[in-house]
Design an enzyme around this catalytic site. Structure first.
Site, PDB file in Angstrom:
ATOM      1  N   ASP A 112       9.512 -31.014  25.430  1.00  0.00           N
ATOM      2  CA  ASP A 112       8.824 -30.181  26.136  1.00  0.00           C
ATOM      3  C   ASP A 112       9.397 -28.932  26.463  1.00  0.00           C
ATOM      4  O   ASP A 112      10.243 -29.188  27.130  1.00  0.00           O
ATOM      5  CB  ASP A 112       8.060 -30.864  27.552  1.00  0.00           C
ATOM      6  CG  ASP A 112       7.194 -30.168  28.078  1.00  0.00           C
ATOM      7  OD1 ASP A 112       6.530 -30.566  29.075  1.00  0.00           O
ATOM      8  OD2 ASP A 112       6.524 -28.869  27.614  1.00  0.00           O
ATOM      9  N   ASP A 117       4.709 -20.233  32.409  1.00  0.00           N
ATOM     10  CA  ASP A 117       3.194 -20.383  32.297  1.00  0.00           C
ATOM     11  C   ASP A 117       2.677 -19.269  32.862  1.00  0.00           C
ATOM     12  O   ASP A 117       3.149 -17.991  33.040  1.00  0.00           O
ATOM     13  CB  ASP A 117       2.725 -21.707  33.523  1.00  0.00           C
ATOM     14  CG  ASP A 117       1.743 -22.302  32.964  1.00  0.00           C
ATOM     15  OD1 ASP A 117       1.442 -23.514  33.453  1.00  0.00           O
ATOM     16  OD2 ASP A 117       1.164 -22.070  31.920  1.00  0.00           O
ATOM     17  N   ASP A 221     -10.298 -27.919  38.802  1.00  0.00           N
ATOM     18  CA  ASP A 221      -9.505 -26.902  39.528  1.00  0.00           C
ATOM     19  C   ASP A 221      -8.554 -27.203  40.591  1.00  0.00           C
ATOM     20  O   ASP A 221      -9.163 -27.394  41.816  1.00  0.00           O
ATOM     21  CB  ASP A 221     -10.898 -26.332  40.186  1.00  0.00           C
ATOM     22  CG  ASP A 221     -10.573 -24.898  40.767  1.00  0.00           C
ATOM     23  OD1 ASP A 221     -11.273 -24.250  41.868  1.00  0.00           O
ATOM     24  OD2 ASP A 221      -9.637 -24.234  40.666  1.00  0.00           O
ATOM     25  N   ALA A 222      -7.601 -27.312  40.268  1.00  0.00           N
ATOM     26  CA  ALA A 222      -6.321 -27.479  41.425  1.00  0.00           C
ATOM     27  C   ALA A 222      -5.079 -27.247  40.514  1.00  0.00           C
ATOM     28  O   ALA A 222      -4.962 -27.425  39.308  1.00  0.00           O
ATOM     29  CB  ALA A 222      -6.464 -29.011  41.774  1.00  0.00           C
ATOM     30  N   ASP A 229       4.666 -32.981  32.410  1.00  0.00           N
ATOM     31  CA  ASP A 229       5.735 -33.972  32.190  1.00  0.00           C
ATOM     32  C   ASP A 229       4.914 -35.444  31.624  1.00  0.00           C
ATOM     33  O   ASP A 229       5.421 -36.207  30.810  1.00  0.00           O
ATOM     34  CB  ASP A 229       6.399 -34.294  33.232  1.00  0.00           C
ATOM     35  CG  ASP A 229       7.278 -32.852  33.827  1.00  0.00           C
ATOM     36  OD1 ASP A 229       7.582 -32.947  35.025  1.00  0.00           O
ATOM     37  OD2 ASP A 229       7.443 -32.259  33.066  1.00  0.00           O
TER      38      ASP A 229
END
Lengths: 306, 278
Positions: A112, A117, A221-222, A229
């Site tokens: 990863d 972001d 929505d949060a 991960d």
């Protein structure tokens, strides 16, 4: 399932679910033997008002690895890595993984490439910029499964993704860097209430070069922390259990994620009370409560073969 | 089960199952939210030919705890501790547990007073001797559930256990130090092929002062490491799930242990056979 050994090198938090705390429990539930090196031990993740802890240096990680080697217990089937802030640490992990691949040529490195972001349409790196070339030139060439988000895919291919065609081009470029499986877990290409993810696997046989998949999922929505991960760990598990079917593997991974995130949001809202906003503490992933969803996810998304 | 929060302060090993690596997964499987502080991070346990790693000091443990406190996330229902080699660390944990008990008077402290064991009839301490008075005078008085082995019970009560009557007397003395539940997980009082364990719980009501239990279990012939850590974690879980029935709790704990140890021995033996054939 014949026992499969994973080496995971990620963060540990005393409380909450990020890094190894997100990755290890689901893998253990699904029957994997997980050895894990905690690259840091923090009280909690860095979104809380306060956070403190200890960070391992390269020498300490090397010491742990070399001792396992002396004991001749370093046969691994998978290596899993995630968030790393230190260039030397990243290089140390590359060294270790190369050696482990020599010992077991079938070893699969799930990477990863955590770098940043997108918030409100703007992409930001949250690791030092110097890590980008290390990922591109040293880490990703030895990765087998890569799980960038849209922003990280754009960084690594030096090109924007504004439609599906560009997403698939980006994925092709990422394949060329090394990995035979590339999954962009979510992109902003969906509507207001949905995210679109793409998975792609390079086939070594028959005429078709790549198995490519699109998955549409509900946006919950949060602001969740540690979900990336969790995603990478679940992808490791389900691609192992469905080695020739990326479509079903992705459907299971995303379905599991959906159940866990929905449960987490509901629990957080209950905890914080009506009209109030849930804190990071409230929004810690409800992994323990989602045991059944992890073991046997009820499919709630359908992927499309492209 | 309503979500129950446990704080476990034990060792971490990269490979293998001792300390937190033994305790946390079973608790998570049984639905407990476990926060865990790794007091050390070693490559593997110290029975291997080689072992290396890092040890946390008191200041670092304090830092982690104080930060959780600042974030107001230190409501725990249980604390679980095990193998500790450092007297100051032991005292630091006592400090923390006392504070956590102030915040939650119902908090249950499960204490495994790891100090030593008996090999070939001879008991030996494998922690510094200076820890014994700290356990006796500072740790055990605030413990609610205590899981000494026979040797540790003898150390703490300064008396030998050679028969059942002496075992039960030892347990009474341990109750007097503090804990309302005392379990001697296994003793040498069984025959050649079996171990006998004793559990005892102080009742606060009706005429009967203690619920006392004897359990006979098969001896599985191998040297397991980490099984004591597993035992304490399972005991925490099953006494929580059966709060008024120590008998059934112990039966489940020991049954679990038997299945795991049998499977472990069989798998270990298969591996050896495979190596020979190859």
């Amino acid at each position: 399932m014949e026992t499969c050994r994973v080496l995971s090198i990620q963060s540990h938090v005393v409380r909450g679910y990020v890094g190894n705390r997100s990755a290890v429990f689901p893998l253990q539930l699904l029957g994997f033997e997980v050895d894990f090196i905690n690259s840091v031990q923090f009280s909690n993740h860095t979104g809380y008002p306060h956070w403190k802890g200890q960070v391992l240096n390269c020498a300490e990680i090397e010491e742990l690895y070399e001792t396992l080697k002396k004991n001749n217990v370093i046969h691994y089937d998978y290596v899993l890595t995630g968030y790393c802030r230190d260039r030397d640490m990243l290089r140390k992990m590359v060294e270790i993984i190369k050696e482990l691949k020599q010992r077991n040529p079938k070893l699969i490195f799930v990477c990863d490439p955590v770098m940043g972001d997108t918030w409100d349409g703007e992409g930001k790196m949250y690791v030092p910029k110097e890590l980008l070339p290390v990922y591109k030139n040293e880490v990703i060439p030895i990765a087998d499964i890569l799980t960038p988000n849209q922003f990280e895919a754009e960084l690594l291919t030096d090109s924007k993704i504004t439609n599906e065609s560009e997403a698939l081009t980006s994925i092709s470029k990422l394949h060329e860097l090394g990995p035979s499986t590339v999954v962009i877990s979510s992109s902003s290409l969906g509507g207001v209430n949905s995210l679109i993810g793409y998975g792609s696997k390079r086939n070594n046989n028959n005429g078709i070069k790549y198995q490519q998949i699109r998955l549409v999922m509900n946006l919950i929505d949060a602001a969740f922390v540690g979900s990336g991960d969790l995603f990478a760990a679940l992808l490791l598990a389900w691609t192992h259990l469905h080695p020739d079917n990326l479509k079903i593997a992705l459907e299971k991974v995303i379905s599991t994620m959906q159940h866990i995130l929905k449960r987490t949001k509901a629990a957080a809202d209950t905890q914080v009370g009506p009209g109030k906003k849930a804190t990071f503490s409230d929004l810690e992933l409800r992994l323990i409560q989602s045991k059944k969803d992890i073991e046997e996810p009820e499919l709630c998304v359908e992927a499309v073969n492209l």
